[in-house]
Design an enzyme around this catalytic site. Sequence first.
Site, PDB file in Angstrom:
ATOM      1  N   TYR A 154       0.634  -0.579   0.137  1.00 30.51           N
ATOM      2  CA  TYR A 154      -0.400   0.389   0.009  1.00 30.51           C
ATOM      3  C   TYR A 154       0.784   1.670  -0.074  1.00 30.51           C
ATOM      4  O   TYR A 154       0.296   1.978  -0.541  1.00 30.51           O
ATOM      5  CB  TYR A 154      -0.511   0.137   1.187  1.00 30.51           C
ATOM      6  N   THR A 191     -14.123   4.762   6.982  1.00 36.70           N
ATOM      7  CA  THR A 191     -15.321   3.950   5.883  1.00 36.70           C
ATOM      8  C   THR A 191     -14.757   2.682   6.464  1.00 36.70           C
ATOM      9  O   THR A 191     -14.037   1.933   6.309  1.00 36.70           O
ATOM     10  CB  THR A 191     -14.596   4.505   4.617  1.00 36.70           C
ATOM     11  N   PRO A 192     -15.146   1.996   4.781  1.00 35.50           N
ATOM     12  CA  PRO A 192     -15.210   0.159   5.263  1.00 35.50           C
ATOM     13  C   PRO A 192     -13.539  -0.238   4.965  1.00 35.50           C
ATOM     14  O   PRO A 192     -13.578  -1.453   5.704  1.00 35.50           O
ATOM     15  CB  PRO A 192     -15.909   0.131   4.018  1.00 35.50           C
TER      16      PRO A 192
END
Length: 255
Positions: A154, A191-192
Site C-alpha cells: 500500500y 470508511t469500510p
Amino acid sequence: MRLAGKKALITGAASGLGLRISARFLEEGAQVLMTDLNAEALRLEAERLGAPFIAHDVTSEAQWAAAVDAAREDLGGLNILVNNAGIGPSGTIEETSLETWRQCHAVNLDGTFLGCRAVLPLMRETVTREGSRGAILNLSSIAGVIAGANMAAYNSAKAAVRHLTKSVALHCAREGLPIRANSLHPAFIDTPILDNFLKEGSDRAALLDKLGRQIPLGCVGEPDDVAFAAVYLCSDEAKFVTGAELFIDGGISAQ
C-alpha cells in the site's frame, strides 16, 4: 453550487469516500457518473442519488474505454475525474505475497494511470468546446508519504500515485490545457477500508479509538473531511493549484 455545470466521473463510488464525494458533488451542482466494481451496491446507491452509473473494473483498459463512452453519452462530456477506487491490504515486506503486491498496484496505481490516460482526450474536447476548466483528482494516502512497517504494498502504490499525479499535472500544463491534477492524502478515515485492520473478534469502536490515538487531533476523520477537500480541488476556486497534494491527516505529517 460550487461545481455547477461540471461533469464528473468518480470511481469506487459505491461506498466509502467515493460515495460521499459523489453525493457532495451532486449537492454542489455537478453531473456525476458513478462507477464501481461492485455492480449491485453501485446500482442501489446511484439510484438513491439519482445519478447515472456503470460497472467498472479500473484495472481494465477496455472498461475504462467503456466508462469514457458512458461519460460522453450520459453527461455530454467530462470536466472532472476522481480516481478514488482502491484497496488497502496490510502486511510487512515478508508477509506480502507477490499476488497481493500485484493486486494492490493494479487497483491503486494502474487504475489511476489508466484513468488519467483514458479521460484526457474527452476532457480536452470538453474544456475546449465549453471554454471551461478540467480537474483530475487522485486519491493517494498519507501512507504514500509516511511509511508503515505493515503496509509495504500500500505504501508503494500510494507513493507512486502521488508522483504520477505531478507528472500528469506538468503534462497538461506543458500542453497548454486548462486541466489540473492534484492528489489527496487522507489518514485514517471512518470508511469500510478500515475493516482491514480488524482482527477476529475485535471491536470496531475500539479500533477507531486506537487509530485516533495515533493522530494529533485525537480522532479518525470523517468521509466529509475528504469530500469537502475534493469539492475545492475540483472547483474553479482551485484554478491555480496543480501538481499539489493536500494532506487530510489530523496533523500526522506535522510531527
